[in-house]
Design an enzyme around this catalytic site. Structure first.
Site, mmCIF file in Angstrom:
data_model
loop_
_atom_site.group_PDB
_atom_site.id
_atom_site.type_symbol
_atom_site.label_atom_id
_atom_site.label_comp_id
_atom_site.label_asym_id
_atom_site.label_seq_id
_atom_site.Cartn_x
_atom_site.Cartn_y
_atom_site.Cartn_z
ATOM 1 N N ILE A 56 13.051 56.898 30.525
ATOM 2 C CA ILE A 56 14.045 55.847 30.338
ATOM 3 C C ILE A 56 13.732 55.127 29.039
ATOM 4 O O ILE A 56 12.584 54.735 28.790
ATOM 5 C CB ILE A 56 14.035 54.856 31.514
ATOM 6 C CG1 ILE A 56 14.387 55.584 32.821
ATOM 7 C CG2 ILE A 56 15.003 53.700 31.272
ATOM 8 C CD1 ILE A 56 14.265 54.717 34.068
ATOM 9 N N CYS A 57 14.730 54.988 28.182
ATOM 10 C CA CYS A 57 14.601 54.278 26.910
ATOM 11 C C CYS A 57 13.463 54.896 26.077
ATOM 12 O O CYS A 57 13.414 56.105 25.896
ATOM 13 C CB CYS A 57 14.401 52.792 27.174
ATOM 14 S SG CYS A 57 14.619 51.740 25.721
#
Length: 327
Positions: A108-109
């Site tokens: 994520i990210c």
């Protein structure tokens, strides 16, 4: 039960750290039994300094990574040598070495930087937060970084942009693993939209209409109630009370894609839902989803998800039986 391990690094962003537990942890089967176990770990099992002004007590060390079916790496604001030189610290390298071959890896990210430093992004499509995409590409030139999408699914490797895109990605995992009915129920539980296309634009320059303008949300709701009907761009603009040009501009500003692309995707989602939950013939599914003919449905389904209606139905019927639906 599918085992998920979430690796918390120093500087972890608490919001994104909690996404997997909240979204995947809400997934239940028809009897209400959890479909995932989500375990949070740190490299050494000790407390982790969050990006916020507190520490997080973590009760598991990286040994749980070797037991996981899916490993999720949320973002951190203290990636140090990873962001500077694309190199893993020795302890993190050793921790990731314990992951079994074939384990599904998810970032994520800027967790994508960790996967890149581990050599997992080479010659694979990936994304991250749009502010970080250029750096990710420079550090890992063999990766195929797309800065414009919410998330990328490359089979056993999935990456997303930041914050809400992490929710989109986890909902996508539930949908991929267990179908749209389970994913939609999770979305209702979490009070979030059930689906945003992974290919939707990350960075929408004017996401909120000016006060002098009316948004397109009422028209989108109107369309969703009429997917089986022939709908044109002119019909949508007429409902919104503006010109086609103005409607198209506002729609793209709010949604990040064109009205036509959005409409096709909504119809595909309706078709997938009907294939999963009814015994209707493909031609009837196509009609009720707004594609008109089975041939049109096959063409659009293949373009969006790369599979035929019959193959999709066989895949999900292997997981649960059909639910009666009213014709």
């Amino acid at each position: 039960m599918h085992r998920v391990a979430v690796l918390a690094l120093h500087g972890v962003v608490p919001f994104e750290l909690g996404i997997a537990g909240r979204v995947l942890g809400a997934a239940r089967d028809a009897r209400g039994r959890p479909l995932y176990t989500v375990t949070t770990c740190s490299v050494d099992g000790g407390a982790v300094q969050a990006e916020a002004d507190y520490e997080l007590a973590v009760h598991h060390d990286a040994s749980v990574l070797g037991e996981a079916d899916t490993v999720i790496v949320p973002p951190s604001h203290r990636l140090g040598t990873i962001r500077e030189h694309g190199l893993l610290p020795d302890d993190l390298r050793a921790a990731l070495a314990g992951v079994r071959p074939g384990t599904r890896m998810v970032a994520i990210c800027n967790g994508a930087f960790v996967l890149g430093a581990a050599g997992l992004l080479d010659h694979r499509p990936a994304t991250t937060h749009w502010r970080e995409a250029d750096l990710l590409q420079r550090l890992f030139p063999a990766a195929r970084v797309d800065p414009d999408v919410l998330f990328v699914d490359d089979g056993d490797l999935l990456t997303s942009a930041g914050v809400a895109a992490g929710i989109d990605l986890c909902l996508h995992l539930v949908r991929r693993d267990h179908g749209s009915e389970v994913a939609n129920e999770v979305a209702r539980s979490c009070v979030v939209p059930p689906w945003r296309d992974g290919g939707q634009a990350q960075f929408i320059r004017r996401p909120v209409p000016r006060s002098a303008e009316s948004g397109t949300a009422p028209t989108r709701a109107w369309v969703l109630e009429r997917l089986a009907e022939p709908l044109s761009l002119a019909d949508m603009a007429r409902h919104a009370g503006v010109s086609v040009r103005t409607f198209t501009r506002r729609f793209r500003a709010e949604v990040g894609t064109s009205p036509g692309q959005w409409l096709v995707r909504q119809r595909v989602e309706r078709a997938l839902h009907l294939l999963e939950t009814t015994d209707w013939p493909v031609d009837l599914v196509a009609d009720r989803a707004g594609f008109g003919t089975g041939a049109s449905l096959r063409q659009h389904l293949n373009a969006v998800v790369g599979i035929t209606p019959q193959a999709y139905r066989r895949t999900f019927r292997g997981r649960r039986g059909p639910v009666p639906a009213t014709v």
